[in-house]
Design a protein around this motif. Structure first.
Motif, short mmCIF file in Angstrom:
data_model
loop_
_atom_site.label_atom_id
_atom_site.label_comp_id
_atom_site.label_asym_id
_atom_site.label_seq_id
_atom_site.Cartn_x
_atom_site.Cartn_y
_atom_site.Cartn_z
N UNK A 1 -5.28 44.09 28.07
CA UNK A 1 -5.65 43.14 29.11
C UNK A 1 -4.49 42.17 29.29
N UNK A 2 -4.52 41.45 30.40
CA UNK A 2 -3.44 40.52 30.71
C UNK A 2 -3.85 39.10 30.35
N UNK A 3 -3.00 38.44 29.59
CA UNK A 3 -3.16 37.03 29.30
C UNK A 3 -2.07 36.31 30.10
N UNK A 4 -2.47 35.71 31.21
CA UNK A 4 -1.47 35.18 32.14
C UNK A 4 -0.63 34.07 31.53
N UNK A 5 -1.23 33.24 30.69
CA UNK A 5 -0.47 32.16 30.06
C UNK A 5 0.55 32.73 29.08
N UNK A 6 0.14 33.72 28.30
CA UNK A 6 1.07 34.35 27.37
C UNK A 6 2.20 35.07 28.08
N UNK A 7 1.84 35.77 29.17
CA UNK A 7 2.86 36.46 29.96
C UNK A 7 3.85 35.47 30.56
N UNK A 8 3.33 34.37 31.10
CA UNK A 8 4.20 33.36 31.70
C UNK A 8 5.09 32.70 30.66
N UNK B 1 4.09 35.07 22.87
CA UNK B 1 5.11 34.94 23.90
C UNK B 1 6.18 33.95 23.52
N UNK B 2 5.74 32.80 22.98
CA UNK B 2 6.71 31.77 22.57
C UNK B 2 7.54 32.23 21.39
#
Length: 268
Positions: free
Chosen positions: A23-30, A116-117
Motif C-alpha cells: 500500500x502507499x503511505x503518502x507521507x513516507x513516500x514524500x 523514508x527519512x
C-alpha cells in the motif's frame, strides 16, 4: 511480513521493508522523495561552494583546489565545476533519479515516514562522504589537479554506469512481470534475475563502489564494496530469502535450483 518479525527467541536483523504490505503511505513516500531530490543540491554545495571546507580544515586536512571549469557552451557551464567534479555531481543526480523512479513506479511495499527519512539520510550520508573525500586533498582520488580523465574516474564511472543500469533494468523487468495478472503467485525467473537471484543488490553495490572509487580512490572504493557486500549477503538477502521461501514455498525452491547464484552472476 518478513520472518524478521517472528518471535523465535533469537534476535534477527532489522528489515526496514514492510514485506507483503502493499500500500502507499503518502507521507513516507514524500519524505523519501524529498530527501533524494535535495541531496544533489547538498553535493553541489560541497563540490562548488565549499560547504565542507571548514570540517576538512578542522580535521587538519587541506582543500583540493578546483580544476579548470567545464566548457560545453551550454547552461551546464554556469555550475562552475571542472569536468571531474561535474561527473561526480552527475553521479549524485543519477542516484537520486534512479531511486525516485523506483519509489514512484516500481516499489509496491509501504514506506513509512521513519523509513523514508532513515533511508534518505543513509544515501545522503554516503554521497556526502564521497564529495568530502574528493575535495579533501589528502583523500581525493584526483592526484594531478583534476586533470581529465584519471584512472579512478574512468574505472569508477564505468562501474557506476553498469551498476545503476543493472539495478534499474532488473527491477523494471521484474515489475513488468509482476503487474501482469497472469503471473500472480509466480516467482520471476527471467531477464537479469536469471543470472542472479538478487542481481539488483549486486547492481547497487557496483554503482556505490564506482561512485566511491571515483571520489575517494581505491581504498575507499574497496571499503564501500566490502561494506555493501557484507550487508547484502549477511543481512538483506537472508531476510528477503526467508520471506520468499515462506511465501512461494516449492516455487522459490525451484528458482534457487534454476539460478544457484544469489549475488554475483556465475560466481556467488
Amino acid at each position: 511480513m518478513s520472518s524478521s518479525n517472528k518471535n523465535d527467541g533469537s534476535q534477527k536483523p532489522v528489515d526496514r521493508i514492510a514485506r507483503g504490505v502493499k500500500k502507499t503511505n503518502w507521507l513516507g513516500t514524500a519524505t523519501f522523495f524529498s530527501a533524494r531530490v535535495t541531496d544533489p543540491f547538498l553535493q553541489y554545495g560541497i563540490l562548488a561552494k565549499g560547504y565542507g571546507n571548514s570540517l576538512i580544515e578542522l580535521l587538519h586536512g587541506s582543500v583540493l583546489p578546483q580544476g579548470p571549469g567545464l566548457i560545453t557552451n551550454t547552461p551546464i557551464d554556469a555550475l562552475g565545476l571542472s569536468p571531474y567534479r561535474s561527473i561526480v555531481l552527475g553521479m549524485a543526480i543519477g542516484s537520486s533519479i534512479k531511486q525516485n523512479i523506483h519509489l514512484t513506479t516500481i516499489m509496491q511495499e509501504e514506506i513509512t515516514p521513519a523509513t523514508g527519512a532513515a533511508v534518505g539520510a543513509f544515501n545522503t550520508l554516503f554521497n556526502s562522504l564521497n564529495s568530502l573525500f574528493f575535495v579533501c586533498a589528502q583523500t581525493s582520488a584526483s592526484v594531478n589537479g583534476e586533470h581529465f580523465p584519471q584512472t579512478p574516474l574512468i574505472v569508477g564511472s564505468s562501474l557506476y554506469a553498469v551498476g545503476i543500469t543493472l539495478e534499474l533494468l532488473s527491477e523494471v523487468q521484474r515489475a513488468v512481470f509482476k503487474k501482469d495478472p497472469k503471473n500472480k503467485g509466480k516467482v520471476y525467473e527471467g531477464g537479469l534475475f536469471g543470472l542472479s537471484r538478487h542481481i539488483n543488490y549486486f547492481g547497487y553495490t557496483m554503482w556505490r563502489t564506482g561512485y566511491a572509487l571515483a571520489c575517494g580512490g581505491w581504498i575507499w572504493g574497496a571499503t564501500v564494496a566490502a561494506l555493501f557486500t557484507f550487508d547484502f549477503t549477511q543481512r538483506a538477502i537472508p531476510l528477503l530469502q526467508s520471506y520468499l521461501e515462506e511465501r512461494y514455498a516449492e516455487k522459490y525452491s525451484h528458482y534457487e535450483q534454476a539460478v544457484p547464484y544469489k549475488f554475483i552472476p556465475l560466481l556467488w
